[in-house]
Design a protein around this motif. Structure first.
Motif, PDB file in Angstrom:
ATOM      1  N   ALA A 171       0.854  -1.193   0.000  1.00 31.65           N
ATOM      2  CA  ALA A 171       0.000   0.000   0.000  1.00 31.65           C
ATOM      3  C   ALA A 171       0.885   1.237   0.000  1.00 31.65           C
ATOM      4  CB  ALA A 171      -0.900  -0.006   1.222  1.00 31.65           C
ATOM      5  N   LEU A 172       0.694   2.097  -1.015  1.00 31.11           N
ATOM      6  CA  LEU A 172       1.547   3.290  -1.139  1.00 31.11           C
ATOM      7  C   LEU A 172       0.763   4.593  -1.073  1.00 31.11           C
ATOM      8  CD1 LEU A 172       4.073   2.106  -3.889  1.00 31.11           C
ATOM      9  CD2 LEU A 172       4.347   2.076  -1.403  1.00 31.11           C
ATOM     10  N   ASP A 173      -0.567   4.512  -0.947  1.00 25.62           N
ATOM     11  CA  ASP A 173      -1.388   5.715  -0.809  1.00 25.62           C
ATOM     12  C   ASP A 173      -2.765   5.294  -0.315  1.00 25.62           C
ATOM     13  OD1 ASP A 173      -2.107   8.384  -0.898  1.00 25.62           O
ATOM     14  OD2 ASP A 173      -2.354   8.487  -3.069  1.00 25.62           O
ATOM     15  N   VAL A 174      -3.508   6.254   0.239  1.00 19.94           N
ATOM     16  CA  VAL A 174      -4.905   5.964   0.566  1.00 19.94           C
ATOM     17  C   VAL A 174      -5.728   6.029  -0.719  1.00 19.94           C
ATOM     18  CG1 VAL A 174      -4.709   6.811   2.930  1.00 19.94           C
ATOM     19  CG2 VAL A 174      -5.439   8.382   1.127  1.00 19.94           C
ATOM     20  N   GLY A 175      -6.835   5.290  -0.761  1.00 22.36           N
ATOM     21  CA  GLY A 175      -7.658   5.225  -1.961  1.00 22.36           C
ATOM     22  C   GLY A 175      -8.794   6.235  -1.965  1.00 22.36           C
ATOM     23  N   PRO A 176      -9.574   6.293  -3.052  1.00 22.13           N
ATOM     24  CA  PRO A 176     -10.645   7.279  -3.208  1.00 22.13           C
ATOM     25  C   PRO A 176     -11.763   7.171  -2.174  1.00 22.13           C
ATOM     26  CG  PRO A 176     -10.644   5.672  -5.032  1.00 22.13           C
ATOM     27  CD  PRO A 176      -9.399   5.474  -4.267  1.00 22.13           C
ATOM     28  N   LYS A 177     -12.127   5.936  -1.755  1.00 24.22           N
ATOM     29  CA  LYS A 177     -13.169   5.793  -0.724  1.00 24.22           C
ATOM     30  C   LYS A 177     -12.690   6.375   0.610  1.00 24.22           C
ATOM     31  CE  LYS A 177     -15.139   1.450  -2.486  1.00 24.22           C
ATOM     32  NZ  LYS A 177     -15.167   0.000  -2.193  1.00 24.22           N
ATOM     33  N   THR A 178     -11.406   6.190   0.882  1.00 22.07           N
ATOM     34  CA  THR A 178     -10.826   6.749   2.111  1.00 22.07           C
ATOM     35  C   THR A 178     -10.866   8.272   2.071  1.00 22.07           C
ATOM     36  OG1 THR A 178      -9.372   4.836   2.356  1.00 22.07           O
ATOM     37  CG2 THR A 178      -8.752   6.830   3.569  1.00 22.07           C
ATOM     38  N   VAL A 179     -10.529   8.832   0.917  1.00 23.44           N
ATOM     39  CA  VAL A 179     -10.579  10.287   0.763  1.00 23.44           C
ATOM     40  C   VAL A 179     -11.993  10.788   1.050  1.00 23.44           C
ATOM     41  CG1 VAL A 179     -10.422  12.186  -0.891  1.00 23.44           C
ATOM     42  CG2 VAL A 179      -8.626  10.440  -0.834  1.00 23.44           C
TER      43      VAL A 179
END
Length: 396
Positions: free
Chosen positions: A294-302
Motif C-alpha cells: 500500500a503506497l497511498d490511501v484510496g478514493p473511498k478513504t478520501v
C-alpha cells in the motif's frame, strides 16, 4: 503559556542577539527556497525600526567534516537577507573570536550582522548541539538581550538558543509567538470538533502524539505508511506493505483505546514495487494482495476523510497520506490538502514537514490558517511536551 515577546523590551541602542532559522536548502551554493529567510523578516525589521543593533545566529545543515565548512557557510543567506532588507548585512565568517567581537562592537543602531553557521562549533565536540555551557555564555556576552525566533529548533537544547537564554533577558520573536498562539490554542483550547490528520511512514514516530491527541481530539484520521501497521493490527493481510511488526500490540491497544475516534483507510492504492512506474491498483483495505504494498490511501478513504472534515472547526495535519514524492501515489495527500483548503469556517494548521511542502507545492499555502515552521518541534508541542527553546524564555 505566556512568554515575554520582543514587544516587551526597549531595544533602542541595544545589541540584540537573534536566533533565527536560516536552515535553508542549498544546491551548488545557491538557495533553492528562501521561505525561512522571509519568515524571519518581521522580527528583524522590528528591531531595526526600534533602533537596535541586530546580531543573527543560525545553524545550516549538519556539520560533521572539514568539507562541511566549505559547503555549509551562511554567506549565501547573508546575501539573500541583504536583498530582502534592502540594506547591508555584515557577515562574519567565524563563530567566535576577536574578529567577531570587533565587528559587533562597531555595529551602529539599525545595522545587521550575521554570524557564521553555529554548527561549525560541532566539529569541536558538538559544542553547539550539546549546549556547551561556556559557548552559550560566550555568545551571550556579545549582546544585551536575546530574541529566539527559531521554532524549528525549539525542541532542541542548543547553545545558541537555551545556552544564550540562561545569561540574558530572553524573549520570543514574532515567529515563535505565532507558533505558540496557533499550536497552543489548537491543543489547549480548540474550537470543536478538533480533527487531527496524521500520516508519514511510521507509527513509532508518532506514538506519543497519537496517545496525547486521543485525549484531546474528536477524531484522528490515520494515513501514510503508519496506517499499514494499524490495518495489520486489525487482522488484515497487508502484503509487502511497510509494517512495524514490533508495534502491532501497541497499535491494537491504541485502536481499543481510541475506538471510533481513530479513522483508518478503507481502501488503498497498492503496487508491486516501490516505484512510480510500478503497476498499481485501488484495493479495499482487506484485499491487498500478497505481492503488493500500500503506497497511498484510496478514493473511498478520501471520501470518508472528507465526510469527517466537513464539520471540523480545528484541524491539525502532520504527515502525507502516501508516497507524495511519486505522482501515482500523491493523490491522497493532494485530495486531503484540497479538502482542508476549502474549509471556510475552520482553523487549519499544518505541523511543518512534508505536509507543509505539499501545501506549498500545490499552491494552497495561503488557504491554511497557519503552517508551522518546525516539523519536529510542532509534533512535540502537539504531544504536550515543554520545548526547551521556549521554556528558557522569560515569562511575561
Amino acid at each position: 503559556m505566556m512568554k515575554a515577546t520582543i514587544k516587551d523590551l526597549d531595544l533602542k541602542g541595544k545589541t540584540v542577539l537573534v536566533r533565527a532559522d536560516f536552515n535553508v536548502p542549498l544546491e551548488d551554493g545557491k538557495i533553492t527556497n528562501d521561505k525561512r529567510i522571509t519568515a524571519a523578516l518581521p522580527t528583524i525589521k522590528y528591531i531595526i525600526n526600534a533602533g537596535g543593533k541586530v546580531v543573527l545566529f543560525s545553524h545550516l545543515g549538519r556539520v560533521k567534516t572539514e568539507e562541511d565548512l566549505e559547503t555549509l557557510s551562511l554567506l549565501p543567506v547573508g546575501n539573500r537577507l541583504s536583498e530582502k532588507l534592502d540594506q547591508d548585512v555584515y557577515f562574519v565568517n567565524t563563530t567566535k573570536g576577536e574578529e567577531l567581537e570587533s565587528a559587533i562592537e562597531d555595529l551602529k543602531n539599525r545595522e545587521v550582522l550575521l554570524v557564521e553557521n553555529t554548527r561549525f562549533e560541532d566539529l569541536d565536540g558538538k559544542k553547539e548541539s550539546k549546549n556547551d555551557e561556556a559557548l552559550g555564555k560566550y555568545w551571550a556576552s556579545l549582546g544585551d538581550v536575546f530574541v529566539n525566533d527559531a521554532f524549528g529548533t525549539a525542541h532542541r537544547s542548543h547553545a545558541s538558543n537555551v545556552g544564550i537564554s540562561e545569561h540574558l533577558p530572553a524573549v520570543s520573536g514574532f515567529l515563535i509567538e505565532k507558533e505558540i498562539d496557533f499550536l497552543g490554542e489548537a491543543v489547549l483550547n480548540p474550537k470543536r470538533p478538533l480533527v487531527a490528520i496524521l500520516g508519514g511512514a511510521k507509527v513509532s514516530d508518532k506514538i506519543t502524539v497519537i496517545e496525547s491527541l486521543l485525549e484531546k481530539a474528536d477524531k484522528i484520521l490515520i494515513g501514510g505508511g503508519m496506517a499499514n501497521t494499524f490495518l495489520r493490527a486489525q487482522g488484515y493481510d497487508t502484503g509487502k506493505s511497510l509494517v512495524e511488526e514490533d508495534k502491532l500490540d501497541l497499535a491494537k491497544s491504541l485502536l481499543e483505546k481510541g475506538k471510533d475516534k481513530l479513522v483508518l483507510p478503507v481502501d488503498v492504492v497498492a503496487a508491486k514495487e516501490f516505484s512510480n512506474d510500478s503497476e498499481h491498483a485501488v484495493r479495499d483495505a482487506s484485499e491487498i494482495e500478497a505481492d503488493e504494498m500500500a503506497l497511498d490511501v484510496g478514493p473511498k478513504t478520501v471520501e470518508l476523510f472528507e465526510e469527517v472534515l466537513k464539520d471540523a472547526k480545528t484541524v491539525v495535519w502532520n504527515g502525507p497520506m502516501g508516497v507524495f514524492e511519486m505522482s501515482n501515489f500523491a493523490q491522497g495527500t493532494i485530495k486531503v490538502c484540497e479538502s482542508l483548503a476549502k474549509l471556510e469556517d475552520a482553523i487549519t494548521i499544518i505541523g511543518g514537514g512534508d505536509s507543509a511542502t505539499a501545501a506549498e507545492q500545490l499552491g494552497f499555502e495561503e488557504d491554511f490558517t497557519h503552517i508551522s515552521t518546525g516539523g519536529g518541534a510542532s509534533l512535540e508541542f502537539l504531544e504536550g511536551k515543554e520545548l526547551p527553546g521556549i521554556k528558557a524564555l522569560n515569562d511575561k
